[in-house]
Motif scaffolding. Structure first.
Motif, PDB file in Angstrom:
ATOM      1  N   CYS A  20      39.805  23.141  49.619  1.00 11.70           N
ATOM      2  CA  CYS A  20      39.186  24.564  48.968  1.00 11.70           C
ATOM      3  C   CYS A  20      39.530  25.587  48.180  1.00 11.70           C
ATOM      4  O   CYS A  20      40.213  24.397  47.185  1.00 11.70           O
ATOM      5  CB  CYS A  20      39.890  25.534  50.572  1.00 11.70           C
ATOM      6  N   GLY A  21      39.148  26.109  46.884  1.00 12.29           N
ATOM      7  CA  GLY A  21      39.570  26.540  46.073  1.00 12.29           C
ATOM      8  C   GLY A  21      38.160  27.372  45.589  1.00 12.29           C
ATOM      9  O   GLY A  21      37.046  27.407  45.876  1.00 12.29           O
ATOM     10  N   GLY A  22      38.123  27.987  44.549  1.00 10.97           N
ATOM     11  CA  GLY A  22      37.194  29.160  43.694  1.00 10.97           C
ATOM     12  C   GLY A  22      37.686  29.148  42.175  1.00 10.97           C
ATOM     13  O   GLY A  22      37.976  28.754  41.707  1.00 10.97           O
ATOM     14  N   TYR A  23      37.008  30.363  42.254  1.00 14.40           N
ATOM     15  CA  TYR A  23      37.170  30.034  40.580  1.00 14.40           C
ATOM     16  C   TYR A  23      37.418  31.962  40.437  1.00 14.40           C
ATOM     17  O   TYR A  23      36.582  33.069  41.312  1.00 14.40           O
ATOM     18  CB  TYR A  23      35.933  30.316  39.703  1.00 14.40           C
ATOM     19  N   ALA A  24      37.323  32.864  38.961  1.00 12.70           N
ATOM     20  CA  ALA A  24      37.696  33.745  39.096  1.00 12.70           C
ATOM     21  C   ALA A  24      36.986  33.996  37.107  1.00 12.70           C
ATOM     22  O   ALA A  24      36.920  33.354  36.920  1.00 12.70           O
ATOM     23  CB  ALA A  24      38.546  34.583  39.193  1.00 12.70           C
ATOM     24  N   GLY A  25      36.313  35.671  37.239  1.00  6.86           N
ATOM     25  CA  GLY A  25      35.827  35.596  35.853  1.00  6.86           C
ATOM     26  C   GLY A  25      36.464  36.852  35.756  1.00  6.86           C
ATOM     27  O   GLY A  25      36.615  37.588  36.736  1.00  6.86           O
ATOM     28  N   GLY A  26      35.797  37.299  34.610  1.00  8.86           N
ATOM     29  CA  GLY A  26      35.863  38.652  34.404  1.00  8.86           C
ATOM     30  C   GLY A  26      37.635  39.999  33.835  1.00  8.86           C
ATOM     31  O   GLY A  26      37.713  40.329  33.711  1.00  8.86           O
ATOM     32  N   GLY A  27      38.160  38.323  33.886  1.00 10.30           N
ATOM     33  CA  GLY A  27      39.486  39.054  33.266  1.00 10.30           C
ATOM     34  C   GLY A  27      40.015  39.467  32.059  1.00 10.30           C
ATOM     35  O   GLY A  27      38.443  40.258  31.341  1.00 10.30           O
ATOM     36  N   GLN A  28      40.753  39.647  30.825  1.00 12.08           N
ATOM     37  CA  GLN A  28      40.033  40.096  29.489  1.00 12.08           C
ATOM     38  C   GLN A  28      39.153  39.823  28.794  1.00 12.08           C
ATOM     39  O   GLN A  28      39.071  40.346  28.112  1.00 12.08           O
ATOM     40  CB  GLN A  28      41.216  39.790  28.788  1.00 12.08           C
ATOM     41  N   ASP A  29      38.888  38.694  28.872  1.00 10.08           N
ATOM     42  CA  ASP A  29      37.975  38.002  28.054  1.00 10.08           C
ATOM     43  C   ASP A  29      37.158  37.617  29.497  1.00 10.08           C
ATOM     44  O   ASP A  29      37.307  36.092  29.401  1.00 10.08           O
ATOM     45  CB  ASP A  29      38.204  36.756  27.478  1.00 10.08           C
ATOM     46  N   SER A  30      35.325  38.615  29.378  1.00  8.04           N
ATOM     47  CA  SER A  30      34.660  37.460  30.398  1.00  8.04           C
ATOM     48  C   SER A  30      34.182  36.877  29.744  1.00  8.04           C
ATOM     49  O   SER A  30      33.300  36.643  31.097  1.00  8.04           O
ATOM     50  CB  SER A  30      33.884  38.876  30.451  1.00  8.04           C
ATOM     51  N   SER A  31      34.315  35.739  28.828  1.00  3.08           N
ATOM     52  CA  SER A  31      33.270  35.052  28.769  1.00  3.08           C
ATOM     53  C   SER A  31      34.262  33.312  29.666  1.00  3.08           C
ATOM     54  O   SER A  31      33.629  32.617  29.688  1.00  3.08           O
ATOM     55  CB  SER A  31      32.964  34.370  27.489  1.00  3.08           C
TER      56      SER A  31
END
Length: 165
Positions: A67-78
């Motif tokens: 299993c595994g994933g990813y996230a974005g949208g932290g302090q730097d959305s890029s």
């Protein structure tokens, strides 16, 4: 002694709340070599409140392999962050980790908002990510737990695409 044949008939499907127990079994199969026992609560908190896409890697007959994933949208959305990627402990070195990583990187690279990918991993896994072009940016001794250094790594998606990713 010969290596087992690679498992090739696999798919990536979205994580569902009912997958919590299989995720825990995958985590446990990698403890203490790749995860510290004290990280279990963090993992469970993560899957109970997913910040981004998370997937189950499974065989054609529905057996959970990773299993595994990813996230974005932290302090730097890029910046996308790889999150809690793992392959069942007895199935390492069969190409499943490669498949799980390349699937996630392809999805991240397809989103034009992302310019780079980060991961926090350990000294036991950083070489795997380096093969894909990730570069170490920091290391904290015992950063996850005693004997489990935290290795921060980043991958430029521009460089990744140039390499054929």
């Amino acid at each position: 002694m010969s290596s087992p044949a690679p498992i090739t008939d696999i798919r990536l499907r979205p994580w569902e709340p009912r997958d919590r127990a299989l995720g825990l079994a995958l985590f446990d199969s990698n403890t203490p070599r790749y995860f510290a026992e004290v990280e279990k609560a963090d993992f469970l908190g993560f899957v109970d409140d997913l910040p981004g896409p998370y997937f189950v890697l499974e065989s054609a007959d529905g057996e959970a392999l990773g299993c595994g994933g990813y996230a974005g949208g932290g302090q730097d959305s890029s910046i996308a962050a790889l999150c809690w990627g793992m392959v069942r402990g007895d199935l390492h070195r069969q190409g499943l980790g490669d498949r799980l990583l390349t699937e996630r990187l392809a999805r991240i690279a397809a989103d034009p908002i992302f310019r780079s990918v980060e991961i926090e991993t350990t000294q036991h896994s950083c070489g795997f990510f380096a093969r894909y072009g990730f570069v170490e940016t920091a290391r904290t001794l015992d950063g996850f737990a005693p004997g489990m250094d935290r290795v921060d790594m980043t991958l430029s998606l521009e460089d990744y695409r140039k390499r054929g990713g």
